[in-house]
Scaffold this motif. Structure first.
Motif, PDB file in Angstrom:
ATOM      1  N   ASP A   1       0.780  -1.104  -0.063  1.00 59.06           N
ATOM      2  CA  ASP A   1       0.127   0.070   0.079  1.00 59.06           C
ATOM      3  C   ASP A   1       0.726   1.349  -0.015  1.00 59.06           C
ATOM      4  O   ASP A   1       1.810   1.537   0.861  1.00 59.06           O
ATOM      5  CB  ASP A   1      -0.733   0.181   1.178  1.00 59.06           C
ATOM      6  CG  ASP A   1      -1.910  -1.022   1.128  1.00 59.06           C
ATOM      7  OD1 ASP A   1      -2.460  -1.580   0.036  1.00 59.06           O
ATOM      8  OD2 ASP A   1      -2.710  -1.189   2.145  1.00 59.06           O
ATOM      9  N   LEU A   2       0.538   2.049  -0.848  1.00 56.14           N
ATOM     10  CA  LEU A   2       1.232   3.448  -0.938  1.00 56.14           C
ATOM     11  C   LEU A   2       0.603   4.552   0.257  1.00 56.14           C
ATOM     12  O   LEU A   2       1.329   5.107   0.927  1.00 56.14           O
ATOM     13  CB  LEU A   2       0.986   4.178  -2.467  1.00 56.14           C
ATOM     14  CG  LEU A   2       1.922   4.122  -3.342  1.00 56.14           C
ATOM     15  CD1 LEU A   2       1.617   4.656  -4.573  1.00 56.14           C
ATOM     16  CD2 LEU A   2       3.246   4.692  -2.790  1.00 56.14           C
ATOM     17  N   THR A   3      -0.740   4.133   0.497  1.00 52.47           N
ATOM     18  CA  THR A   3      -1.433   4.837   1.396  1.00 52.47           C
ATOM     19  C   THR A   3      -2.191   3.886   2.454  1.00 52.47           C
ATOM     20  O   THR A   3      -3.072   3.456   2.316  1.00 52.47           O
ATOM     21  CB  THR A   3      -2.285   5.855   0.799  1.00 52.47           C
ATOM     22  OG1 THR A   3      -1.699   6.502  -0.123  1.00 52.47           O
ATOM     23  CG2 THR A   3      -3.104   6.836   1.943  1.00 52.47           C
ATOM     24  N   PRO A   4      -1.126   3.256   3.260  1.00 52.46           N
ATOM     25  CA  PRO A   4      -1.881   2.268   4.150  1.00 52.46           C
ATOM     26  C   PRO A   4      -2.989   2.836   4.963  1.00 52.46           C
ATOM     27  O   PRO A   4      -3.241   4.019   5.400  1.00 52.46           O
ATOM     28  CB  PRO A   4      -0.737   1.945   5.210  1.00 52.46           C
ATOM     29  CG  PRO A   4       0.454   2.517   4.412  1.00 52.46           C
ATOM     30  CD  PRO A   4      -0.112   3.693   3.709  1.00 52.46           C
ATOM     31  N   ARG A   5      -4.012   1.981   5.423  1.00 53.14           N
ATOM     32  CA  ARG A   5      -5.144   2.398   6.157  1.00 53.14           C
ATOM     33  C   ARG A   5      -4.633   2.885   7.500  1.00 53.14           C
ATOM     34  O   ARG A   5      -3.635   2.253   8.052  1.00 53.14           O
ATOM     35  CB  ARG A   5      -6.078   1.366   6.315  1.00 53.14           C
ATOM     36  CG  ARG A   5      -6.854   1.023   4.976  1.00 53.14           C
ATOM     37  CD  ARG A   5      -7.588  -0.234   4.775  1.00 53.14           C
ATOM     38  NE  ARG A   5      -8.061  -0.664   6.120  1.00 53.14           N
ATOM     39  CZ  ARG A   5      -8.718  -1.705   6.042  1.00 53.14           C
ATOM     40  NH1 ARG A   5      -8.255  -3.103   5.183  1.00 53.14           N
ATOM     41  NH2 ARG A   5      -9.377  -2.114   7.226  1.00 53.14           N
ATOM     42  N   PRO A   6      -5.531   3.706   8.403  1.00 52.38           N
ATOM     43  CA  PRO A   6      -5.031   4.062   9.724  1.00 52.38           C
ATOM     44  C   PRO A   6      -4.737   2.597  10.419  1.00 52.38           C
ATOM     45  O   PRO A   6      -5.667   1.796  10.620  1.00 52.38           O
ATOM     46  CB  PRO A   6      -6.205   4.675  10.335  1.00 52.38           C
ATOM     47  CG  PRO A   6      -6.778   5.305   9.007  1.00 52.38           C
ATOM     48  CD  PRO A   6      -6.655   4.288   7.929  1.00 52.38           C
TER      49      PRO A   6
ATOM     50  N   SER B   1       2.957  -2.111   5.831  1.00 49.95           N
ATOM     51  CA  SER B   1       3.355  -1.617   4.475  1.00 49.95           C
ATOM     52  C   SER B   1       4.702  -1.215   4.409  1.00 49.95           C
ATOM     53  O   SER B   1       4.898  -0.363   4.959  1.00 49.95           O
ATOM     54  CB  SER B   1       2.182  -0.615   3.940  1.00 49.95           C
ATOM     55  OG  SER B   1       2.640  -0.243   2.554  1.00 49.95           O
ATOM     56  N   PHE B   2       5.255  -1.855   3.202  1.00 50.20           N
ATOM     57  CA  PHE B   2       6.637  -1.271   2.819  1.00 50.20           C
ATOM     58  C   PHE B   2       6.562   0.000   1.805  1.00 50.20           C
ATOM     59  O   PHE B   2       7.725   0.463   1.313  1.00 50.20           O
ATOM     60  CB  PHE B   2       7.802  -2.128   2.320  1.00 50.20           C
ATOM     61  CG  PHE B   2       6.917  -3.236   1.133  1.00 50.20           C
ATOM     62  CD1 PHE B   2       7.061  -2.493  -0.274  1.00 50.20           C
ATOM     63  CD2 PHE B   2       6.315  -4.386   1.045  1.00 50.20           C
ATOM     64  CE1 PHE B   2       6.405  -3.240  -1.152  1.00 50.20           C
ATOM     65  CE2 PHE B   2       5.837  -4.920   0.135  1.00 50.20           C
ATOM     66  CZ  PHE B   2       6.173  -4.298  -1.269  1.00 50.20           C
ATOM     67  N   GLY B   3       5.387   0.132   1.287  1.00 48.51           N
ATOM     68  CA  GLY B   3       5.000   1.197   0.303  1.00 48.51           C
ATOM     69  C   GLY B   3       5.637   2.302   0.474  1.00 48.51           C
ATOM     70  O   GLY B   3       6.424   2.809  -0.489  1.00 48.51           O
ATOM     71  N   PRO B   4       5.314   3.238   1.401  1.00 52.65           N
ATOM     72  CA  PRO B   4       5.820   4.665   1.596  1.00 52.65           C
ATOM     73  C   PRO B   4       7.439   4.609   1.587  1.00 52.65           C
ATOM     74  O   PRO B   4       8.116   5.638   1.057  1.00 52.65           O
ATOM     75  CB  PRO B   4       5.123   5.268   2.979  1.00 52.65           C
ATOM     76  CG  PRO B   4       4.106   4.260   2.842  1.00 52.65           C
ATOM     77  CD  PRO B   4       4.256   3.101   2.332  1.00 52.65           C
ATOM     78  N   ARG B   5       7.888   3.521   2.360  1.00 52.30           N
ATOM     79  CA  ARG B   5       9.474   3.629   2.379  1.00 52.30           C
ATOM     80  C   ARG B   5      10.078   3.358   1.060  1.00 52.30           C
ATOM     81  O   ARG B   5      10.972   4.068   0.904  1.00 52.30           O
ATOM     82  CB  ARG B   5       9.784   2.310   3.378  1.00 52.30           C
ATOM     83  CG  ARG B   5      11.238   2.348   3.810  1.00 52.30           C
ATOM     84  CD  ARG B   5      11.427   1.154   4.723  1.00 52.30           C
ATOM     85  NE  ARG B   5      12.976   0.648   4.497  1.00 52.30           N
ATOM     86  CZ  ARG B   5      13.276  -0.347   5.183  1.00 52.30           C
ATOM     87  NH1 ARG B   5      12.510  -1.049   6.142  1.00 52.30           N
ATOM     88  NH2 ARG B   5      14.178  -0.943   4.779  1.00 52.30           N
ATOM     89  N   VAL B   6       9.624   2.224   0.432  1.00 49.92           N
ATOM     90  CA  VAL B   6      10.339   2.085  -0.729  1.00 49.92           C
ATOM     91  C   VAL B   6      10.001   2.955  -1.879  1.00 49.92           C
ATOM     92  O   VAL B   6      10.935   3.351  -2.724  1.00 49.92           O
ATOM     93  CB  VAL B   6       9.810   0.752  -1.298  1.00 49.92           C
ATOM     94  CG1 VAL B   6      10.397   0.252  -2.896  1.00 49.92           C
ATOM     95  CG2 VAL B   6      10.315  -0.638  -0.730  1.00 49.92           C
TER      96      VAL B   6
ATOM     97  N   GLY C   1       9.874   8.124  -5.842  1.00 50.96           N
ATOM     98  CA  GLY C   1       8.402   8.154  -6.319  1.00 50.96           C
ATOM     99  C   GLY C   1       8.060   7.086  -7.579  1.00 50.96           C
ATOM    100  O   GLY C   1       7.061   7.135  -8.086  1.00 50.96           O
ATOM    101  N   SER C   2       9.368   6.428  -8.130  1.00 51.33           N
ATOM    102  CA  SER C   2       9.091   5.780  -9.226  1.00 51.33           C
ATOM    103  C   SER C   2       8.856   4.234  -8.649  1.00 51.33           C
ATOM    104  O   SER C   2       9.293   3.533  -8.818  1.00 51.33           O
ATOM    105  CB  SER C   2      10.415   5.554  -9.892  1.00 51.33           C
ATOM    106  OG  SER C   2      10.396   4.829 -11.347  1.00 51.33           O
ATOM    107  N   TYR C   3       7.520   4.392  -8.240  1.00 50.58           N
ATOM    108  CA  TYR C   3       6.907   3.130  -7.577  1.00 50.58           C
ATOM    109  C   TYR C   3       5.476   2.851  -7.826  1.00 50.58           C
ATOM    110  O   TYR C   3       4.657   3.912  -7.890  1.00 50.58           O
ATOM    111  CB  TYR C   3       6.856   3.364  -6.153  1.00 50.58           C
ATOM    112  CG  TYR C   3       6.391   2.047  -5.125  1.00 50.58           C
ATOM    113  CD1 TYR C   3       7.092   1.376  -4.692  1.00 50.58           C
ATOM    114  CD2 TYR C   3       5.021   2.280  -4.641  1.00 50.58           C
ATOM    115  CE1 TYR C   3       6.514   0.356  -3.805  1.00 50.58           C
ATOM    116  CE2 TYR C   3       4.227   1.236  -3.962  1.00 50.58           C
ATOM    117  CZ  TYR C   3       5.108   0.343  -3.421  1.00 50.58           C
ATOM    118  OH  TYR C   3       4.510  -0.443  -2.659  1.00 50.58           O
ATOM    119  N   VAL C   4       4.917   1.755  -8.436  1.00 47.84           N
ATOM    120  CA  VAL C   4       3.586   1.382  -8.706  1.00 47.84           C
ATOM    121  C   VAL C   4       3.013   0.378  -7.835  1.00 47.84           C
ATOM    122  O   VAL C   4       3.681  -0.466  -7.525  1.00 47.84           O
ATOM    123  CB  VAL C   4       3.311   1.165 -10.180  1.00 47.84           C
ATOM    124  CG1 VAL C   4       2.128   0.562 -10.315  1.00 47.84           C
ATOM    125  CG2 VAL C   4       3.459   2.514 -10.904  1.00 47.84           C
TER     126      VAL C   4
END
Length: 299
Positions: free
Chosen positions: A216-221, A227-232, A238-241
């Motif tokens: 998840d780029l925007t994890p639920r509260p 989630s590793f999304g924001p960190r990676v 920002g080159s992340y999908v």
């Protein structure tokens, strides 16, 4: 590495609405082409229909990300459908030939060098993990092993999650029933593997495959640690999908599914034999496979 393999504990995703076929005027600008493909019938969440999952993936990869983080809905017992991992292997993985260099798979592998006490901790955590995943379809772990083998066959550098010996002790200290500790470890280990690959000078597209909550780029509260999304995404500048894969047969009116942002737009059967792609937010997609029951005797 010891031969202790445990599929990670994932979560669900899901969704559909009335959408149009992909259509773009040749020679139009990328922005105009993108607008032409989207159908306002999907409402506040744009979506597109494609003739195949491979075409939908090609659409996602138009952004040329450095990291493609694929999240699946781990199949549940009693769902008569080919798993998303199997469909990824058969329908999507071949399209990454010549583009992807590395594949990170959410499988734990115990280190063979752990001390005797730590090996006992490994077995205890593995047993607890089986309890967490017991509601999943029996083939879930074998499908992940198949993904590992298929990735290597396609010439990818395949990476598994190898927790440091002391990590098992931390999970035991937190309590074997502490799912939070397990999910946090999965997210951290996956992030570590991806970040290590990204620093290699010859790295191409890095693909991660695991449970849908971890990418998840925007994890639920309250789920940020999982989630590793924001960190990676920050590491990849920002080159992340984020791409969630969904088997429509698995979607039900449950709290977990209703929590998915595209669920209100989902109408099962509306897409027919086509593939539906929701644009959840910038850099985040949900791909809903065409509905199809599993083949008898399929791998």
């Amino acid at each position: 590495m010891a031969a202790v393999l445990v599929a990670g504990a994932g979560v669900v995703a899901g969704g559909t609405a009335g959408c149009s076929r992909r259509a773009a005027t040749e020679g139009a600008s990328e922005a105009d082409a993108s607008a032409a493909r989207l159908d306002p019938a999907c409402g506040a969440m744009p979506c597109e229909l494609f003739e195949s999952p491979a075409e939908a993936l090609a659409r996602v990869l138009e952004a040329r990300p450095r990291v493609l983080a694929v999240g699946e809905t781990h199949p549940r017992q009693g769902v008569d459908a080919k798993s998303t991992a199997a469909r990824f292997v058969e329908e999507l993985l071949p399209t990454l030939d010549g583009r992807a260099s590395d594949l990170v798979v959410e499988l734990w592998v115990a280190k063979s060098g752990c001390a005797a006490r730590q090996r006992a901790e490994v077995r205890a955590v593995a047993s607890a993990q089986r309890e967490v995943t017991q509601a999943q379809a029996p083939k879930n772990q074998s499908d992940f092993l198949r993904l590992y083998t298929a990735g290597r066959a396609h010439g990818l550098h395949v990476h598994l999650l190898v927790p440091p010996c002391e990590e098992y002790g931390k999970i035991l200290a937190a309590g074997l029933g502490d799912v939070d500790a397990m999910l946090t470890m999965i997210a951290n280990l996956t992030a570590n593997e991806i970040e290590a690959v990204l620093t290699a000078p010859d790295a191409g597209l890095v693909v991660a495959y695991g449970g849908a909550m971890h990418n998840d780029l925007t994890p639920r509260p309250g789920h940020g640690r999982w989630s590793f999304g924001p960190r990676v995404a920050a590491m990849a500048q920002g080159s992340y999908v984020e791409l969630d894969l969904v088997a429509p047969e698995a979607v039900h009116d449950t709290e977990a599914w209703r929590a998915q942002p595209w669920y209100p737009h989902f109408q099962r059967g509306r897409q027919g034999r086509r593939t539906l792609l929701f644009h959840v937010q910038k850099g985040s997609y949900a791909l809903i496979f065409p509905e199809a029951t599993s083949d008898a005797g399929a791998d």
